[in-house]
Design a protein around this motif. Sequence first.
Motif, mmCIF file in Angstrom:
data_model
loop_
_atom_site.group_PDB
_atom_site.id
_atom_site.type_symbol
_atom_site.label_atom_id
_atom_site.label_comp_id
_atom_site.label_asym_id
_atom_site.label_seq_id
_atom_site.Cartn_x
_atom_site.Cartn_y
_atom_site.Cartn_z
ATOM 1 N N GLU B 1354 45.328 32.944 46.376
ATOM 2 C CA GLU B 1354 46.639 33.393 46.527
ATOM 3 C C GLU B 1354 47.251 34.394 45.343
ATOM 4 O OE1 GLU B 1354 45.103 30.407 46.156
ATOM 5 O OE2 GLU B 1354 46.521 28.941 45.166
ATOM 6 N N THR B 1355 46.325 34.841 44.673
ATOM 7 C CA THR B 1355 46.606 35.821 43.649
ATOM 8 C C THR B 1355 47.597 37.070 44.270
ATOM 9 O OG1 THR B 1355 44.650 35.448 42.704
ATOM 10 C CG2 THR B 1355 45.840 37.345 41.837
ATOM 11 N N MET B 1356 47.037 37.432 45.361
ATOM 12 C CA MET B 1356 47.794 38.750 45.848
ATOM 13 C C MET B 1356 49.278 38.302 46.321
ATOM 14 S SD MET B 1356 46.806 41.506 47.700
ATOM 15 C CE MET B 1356 46.202 41.766 49.164
ATOM 16 N N PHE B 1357 49.741 36.895 46.530
ATOM 17 C CA PHE B 1357 51.152 36.551 46.752
ATOM 18 C C PHE B 1357 51.974 36.992 45.506
ATOM 19 C CE2 PHE B 1357 48.926 33.405 49.679
ATOM 20 C CZ PHE B 1357 48.794 34.224 50.709
ATOM 21 N N SER B 1358 51.228 36.628 44.354
ATOM 22 C CA SER B 1358 52.114 36.884 43.170
ATOM 23 C C SER B 1358 51.947 38.304 42.547
ATOM 24 C CB SER B 1358 51.960 35.959 42.195
ATOM 25 O OG SER B 1358 50.452 35.782 41.895
ATOM 26 N N HIS B 1359 51.058 39.052 43.166
ATOM 27 C CA HIS B 1359 50.803 40.465 42.613
ATOM 28 C C HIS B 1359 50.523 41.376 43.893
ATOM 29 C CE1 HIS B 1359 49.733 37.812 39.203
ATOM 30 N NE2 HIS B 1359 50.624 38.715 38.600
ATOM 31 N N PRO B 1360 51.455 41.772 44.554
ATOM 32 C CA PRO B 1360 51.120 42.392 45.930
ATOM 33 C C PRO B 1360 50.665 43.848 45.558
ATOM 34 C CG PRO B 1360 53.541 41.843 45.691
ATOM 35 C CD PRO B 1360 52.864 41.313 44.596
ATOM 36 N N LYS B 1361 51.009 44.527 44.496
ATOM 37 C CA LYS B 1361 50.955 45.706 44.298
ATOM 38 C C LYS B 1361 49.481 46.280 43.704
ATOM 39 C CE LYS B 1361 55.347 47.662 43.280
ATOM 40 N NZ LYS B 1361 56.357 46.356 43.241
ATOM 41 N N LEU B 1362 49.268 47.136 44.571
ATOM 42 C CA LEU B 1362 47.642 47.664 44.227
ATOM 43 C C LEU B 1362 47.109 47.720 42.763
ATOM 44 C CD1 LEU B 1362 45.593 49.479 46.698
ATOM 45 C CD2 LEU B 1362 45.322 50.225 44.208
ATOM 46 N N THR B 1363 47.997 48.314 41.944
ATOM 47 C CA THR B 1363 47.551 48.375 40.682
ATOM 48 C C THR B 1363 47.576 47.138 39.903
ATOM 49 O OG1 THR B 1363 50.110 48.726 40.285
ATOM 50 C CG2 THR B 1363 48.662 50.795 40.014
ATOM 51 N N GLU B 1364 48.418 46.389 40.209
ATOM 52 C CA GLU B 1364 48.598 44.917 39.607
ATOM 53 C C GLU B 1364 47.425 44.259 39.900
ATOM 54 O OE1 GLU B 1364 52.081 42.906 40.799
ATOM 55 O OE2 GLU B 1364 53.566 44.466 40.009
ATOM 56 N N LEU B 1365 47.146 44.159 41.220
ATOM 57 C CA LEU B 1365 46.073 43.352 41.794
ATOM 58 C C LEU B 1365 44.865 43.979 40.946
ATOM 59 C CD1 LEU B 1365 45.084 41.175 43.468
ATOM 60 C CD2 LEU B 1365 45.101 42.561 45.380
ATOM 61 N N ALA B 1366 44.589 45.134 40.841
ATOM 62 C CA ALA B 1366 43.268 45.879 40.335
ATOM 63 C C ALA B 1366 43.373 45.444 38.927
ATOM 64 C CB ALA B 1366 43.297 47.191 40.507
ATOM 65 N N ARG B 1367 44.239 45.601 38.113
ATOM 66 C CA ARG B 1367 44.356 45.185 36.785
ATOM 67 C C ARG B 1367 43.844 43.792 36.414
ATOM 68 N NH1 ARG B 1367 47.927 42.910 33.847
ATOM 69 N NH2 ARG B 1367 49.402 43.128 35.553
ATOM 70 N N ILE B 1368 44.394 42.738 37.390
ATOM 71 C CA ILE B 1368 43.953 41.411 37.403
ATOM 72 C C ILE B 1368 42.494 41.404 37.516
ATOM 73 C CG2 ILE B 1368 44.146 39.203 38.446
ATOM 74 C CD1 ILE B 1368 47.298 39.879 38.650
ATOM 75 N N ALA B 1369 41.960 41.690 38.532
ATOM 76 C CA ALA B 1369 40.660 42.102 38.909
ATOM 77 C C ALA B 1369 39.719 42.611 37.649
ATOM 78 C CB ALA B 1369 40.263 42.748 40.127
ATOM 79 N N GLU B 1370 40.235 43.676 37.366
ATOM 80 C CA GLU B 1370 39.496 44.366 36.203
ATOM 81 C C GLU B 1370 39.316 43.663 34.938
ATOM 82 O OE1 GLU B 1370 41.673 47.824 35.680
ATOM 83 O OE2 GLU B 1370 40.712 48.777 37.659
#
Lengths: 85, 1390
Positions: B1354-1370
């Motif tokens: 569900e990470t994407m539901f709270s962080h739908p922006k590409l940059t945000e999601l990429a930062r979390i993954a990084e």
Amino acid sequence: MTASDVERRILTFIRSELVSSDVSINPDDELLSGAILDSMGVVRLAAFVQEEYQFKMQPADFMIENFRSVAVLAHFVRKGTSTGQ
Amino acid sequence: MTGLTHSQTQIWIGQRLNPESPLYNMAFGFVFPVGLRPDMFCEAWRRVADGSDALRTRIGEHGGNATLQVAPTARRTEVIDFGERIDAVGDFRRWCRERCAHPLPLDGELIDSVLVRLGDDRTGWYLNQHHIVTDAWSTELLYRQVGAEYEALLEGDSGARSVLSPYYATAAAVPSRAAERTAALAHWRVRYAHREGSARVVPLYGRRAEPVDTPSTRLTLELGAERSRALDRLARQDGFVSLSDDLSRFALFATLLVSWLHRISGRTDLGFDAPVAGRPTPEAKRALGVFIEMFPFAASIEPKDTFRTLGARCLEEALLFLRHALPGMSAPSVATASNVVLNYFPAAFGMFAGVPVEADWVHPGHGDSVHALRLQVHDFSGSGRYVLHFDFNDGVLPTRLQHRGAEHFEKLLEALLDDPDRPIASVDVLVEDERRALASLNATAASPLPERSVVAMFQAQAHLDPDRVALRQGDSELSFGAVLEESEALAASLEERGVEPGDRVAIVSKRSALAVIAILATLRARAAYVPIEPFVPQARLDQVLRDSGAHVLLVGENSARTTTVPELAVLSIAAGIRAGAGAALDRPGPEIDELAYLMYTSGSTGRPKGVLIEHGGLADYLNWASRNYVRGDRLSFPLFTSLTFDLTVTSLFLPLITGGTLEIYPEPDGAVDTALRDVVSANAVDFIKLTPSHLSLLRRLGLAGSRIRRMVVGGENLTTHLAAAVSEDLDDRIEIYNEYGPTEAVVGCVAHRYDPEADTDASVPIGVPADHVAIDILNEALTPAPEGVPGELWISRFGLARGYHGLEELTAERFQPSSDGTAELRYRTGDRVRMVSPTKLEYLGRLDRQLKVSGMRVEPGEIEAALLSLPRVDQCIVLPRRRRAPALEARGEIRSCVRCGLPSNYPRAVFDQEGVCSVCRSYESVEDHAQAYFKTMDDLRAVFDESAHTNESSYDCMMLYSGGKDSTYALCQLVEMGLSVYAFTLDNGFISDGAKQNITKVTGELGVPVEVAKTPAMNAIFRDSLMRFANVCNGCFKTIYTLSMTRARELSIPIIVTGLSRGQMFETRLTEEMFEGGRRSPEEIDSAVLAARKLYHRVTDEVTRSLDVTAFEDDRIFAEVQFVDFYRYHDVGLDEMLSYLRREVPWVRPEDTGRSTNCLINDVGIYVHKKERGYHNYALPYSWDVRLGHKTREGALDELNDAIDVSYVEKTLAEIGYDEQRVGADVDQTSLEAFYVASGDVADEELRRQLAEQLPPQLIPAHLQRVDTIPLTPSGKVDEKALSREAFAGRPEKPYRAPEGPVEEYLALVWQEELDTDGVGAHDSFFELGGTSLTAMQVMLRLCQEFDIDLPLETMFSHPKLTELARIAEDKILTDVADVRAADPTTPAR
């Protein structure tokens, strides 16, 4: 930067880029009416001096008077750069 | 041998496209006033031509490429003799034209030189060269060289004097500096990119046609000595003068051309191509051959531009143009070439061996088909007199407009010479025959002006034939006599209430006989009626009542409308009639100059504006409409559109004054007015007036067998496609009138009878002015626009609106005195129109921001003002949102997966060599892990035992029961388990009878209570679902979930059981990737599914708008009511299920749906989905059914290939009010989209609710989009294009940033695949691009797999922006690496 420096650089540019090297031109030769340069050549010359001497010509500066000869143009360039444009 | 030069290649391509055309003949006919010596001339020619490699060129072709040969000698000069002819010179000229009309074949001689003796003292020389070996400079040089050789020969000089440079070597060696080339490339790239947009083709007189053929006509305008001298003087004036005379003159002609293009196209973003000599060096200047290249010249024109201000910009552009026009830098192509060329020749043919010359440029009668116009400017004879040639391609403009083009150019040139500081837009360019055409168009005064008001006309009919039926509504009828009597009675009551002539009486009533009587009574009492929608919000009602200054509010039957406006009497119409019965009304009827009605239209200032119409205008319109449409027949008319819409005036009054009948179709009490359906089913009218949107719907409802024979279409643009289809439906036995008219100019003032033969453009013309109407088409400087050019329509007419009620300033702005000096006012419509022929007007849309939404005039400003009045909205803009172009149906043969039957037209379906689809393959690899997600009946029992501890309800669960086999079986099993079940069914209006019977019988048999829920919003939800998903199921499902959860919570039922098949679970909740590697526990998957469900309920759509969704605002409901999918716990084969059902319950497979479904609207979804998305919406779910063993592949394929009854679908679409033309695209669909900047938290719903308090439903934007900023153009205006683009793509307004780094790049790639889009940027947000919760989880799974990390789905539901999601993954990758390093000290630290 002396007047003759500027004249020399302009002459070098004209000889290498705008006319063939075997054409002889002197600083006081009529550039336009003497058929040394066509309109396009003068426009390219204007672009060259602006780039080379880092100043900007205003539309009103694009006058036949300023491009009459290499000597006249050199004078104009020195004036243009000294006003800090 | 080297190949063709850059310039030659362009011409070679052009000639190859038109092999038989002489378009590249560059021919001159020179006449010398002496007898030249042929022998010497031929020798002079030979010396020059033989010395030129260009003139000796022949061009062959090998394998599609040009090959170059240079022959040892050039073609010789021919000599012929016209000396004995009477008109030798004239014959020579004619002969030149004739000879020039033939092409010079590329592989033959490319030059043609003929010396013609024209007598003893006159010689002609015909010189023709193929453009591939020459240009204007070269021709002049050749002329000069031959002259010099001739002179030398005359003087006895035997040696050749030619000092020519070779062509090919010179062209190859033209120098330029790398820095210059870089700058030039950048300049031209911008110019060419601009061309790829709309700026390539300038529509000359509205003719957009792209020429395909080369025939061309040359019109010549000789300026003469005086005007030429004046131009030259001007070229040396301030603002026009530049480095050289030639440059200044070129810029001046460019200024003229741009001015002309602006005036004859209406465009402001303009351009043309112009050649550059391409001979920068003395060597090149001395070479014969072609050096010129075409470069793009761009100019834009501002409304206030004078010739001088435009000239300064053209000069600036000319300097850039010349500076960057380096040899070899042009990149002309059909995709970027302008359709207009300016060819300014500075050269002149001087003396020939001391002899003067008269040079004539011979037009070959052809030109490059890319060019609609080549404007050639020269003074070849050097006489100081400019000659202008307009070479028009004959495929673009008719001869009439070619000549007019040259005349308009001349008018502008004279205006320039007269006053260079004159605004270009203010020059009147119209020529005499244009003025005459306009005058005859406006000669509409033949019929008499009205003397009687509509009241008198109605009274006359009533006295004439009192027993004739005037009004009919269902079974009840009212005769003319009765209507007269009752309206007199009500008028008396109004008089009694103190209504004076000139007062306003507001009427709020549904369409009914009473409403019609109220209108007649108001007019009879000499008051103006103010119609108000029966269901408007209270605030709007009060606002209109206050604004209009109404004295009485008349309310219709069953209307409990009241008002807070003080001193306003509220009177029921029926009571008023009763009270006034028998009372005598002393007052005579209204005068022609008294007010008849006050109608409100959307206003830009944020409040509606009331248009004041007098009896004169109303009567004049009705007289004209009666003559034009009714023609003495007694027709039946429907009253089915809003009384507040002036379109309705036609049908309302025409029957009353012509002895016809008005059939009344009241609006239902809902939000959607569906009366048109009743008009169709009653089939009782001969005439109908409606909007194109209505007409489109009418077609769908079925015109076959319709009684309608006369149709007036108004309110918005009528496409020819629609008109033709309607005409065809009714076997051409229908008269269709396209009527145009703003409320201010009284209903209709311009009309056209549709002609299926003649009307073939995209839009049906609006035609010619009605009686006593005169029109003007003016530009922004109020100067007339020529034929074909768009301009604003100004209207003057008898009985034009008095103005806007209480808005003096606006009235003065929109109603201005005519230019002819009379006191008559003309109304500025704000509509763009043009004359498509001297006698036909075409409507082009709104000039200002005003929009038409379903025929309603909408001022975005009004909606913006309402939005801005809300507490948290800081900034906003409302824009039209155009219908998305439908996708084409997938082409090619469709294959199906050999295992599951998934068809190849399903997006992203990939088949391996064995013909197995990627979904099957992927599932195959996770099947074992997926099985772990599925549980047993014991587990299900445990779920219920667990919930029983806290359950306060008398039911253990609610079962979502559709009556289908899956849910029936599940319901039985629950009952068998001893559970107390509450069945819940949604009746979406399309449940099959078979399914309904199953529901009743099965629940009866089982003793289970069943609740059948319904919502009046169902059709709106279907429409929304069709718009969003191109299916009906999504909307239906969400309705079921929303209603059932709310209801379960009310009843304190803790569990809702669904009968979703495992296939449906995979379709809607799970993906095969979730089970990849068995890394995720069922609990993790459940938590992700729950998160997705929360998001699902909070996405704004018609369900959240129409249903009460307050329960979903926080998370409690999701904890209080949990979902259980029965088949997660129970696996049963199809056969076993069916045999169980046969055995245990009175369940019968429904046979009336034609497929394994219970719902009759299913086919509609399938039809629309296939049409819009190109594949069957059941393709995926059925494949899952097959994959999981609940359907056979053959069974699935059979159902996917089922034929659909299109007429049923169309009827159903019409029934739910979905315009299927969205797909067929014969109506311009526009909806409203609002972008807003807000502070703090604002929910769309809240905004919508607040807007609904101020605005009628049609004005509430369909889409509300919150943005961080409103983007602006460089000039500081709102960048509507940028916003629209974002809206179209569903993207936020953030600037694009390319994804950077491996994670962002990977994510962008995956998004693109999953969302079937491209160009995903780092600032994009997944859900704004159209991502769903399921695809979001898919993306998370792929991300985790690729980088071997674990992140909650569900990470994407709270962080739908590409940059945000990429930062979390990084971050996650980095911490994982750090953990590994900490655990393993041998990993070297950096």
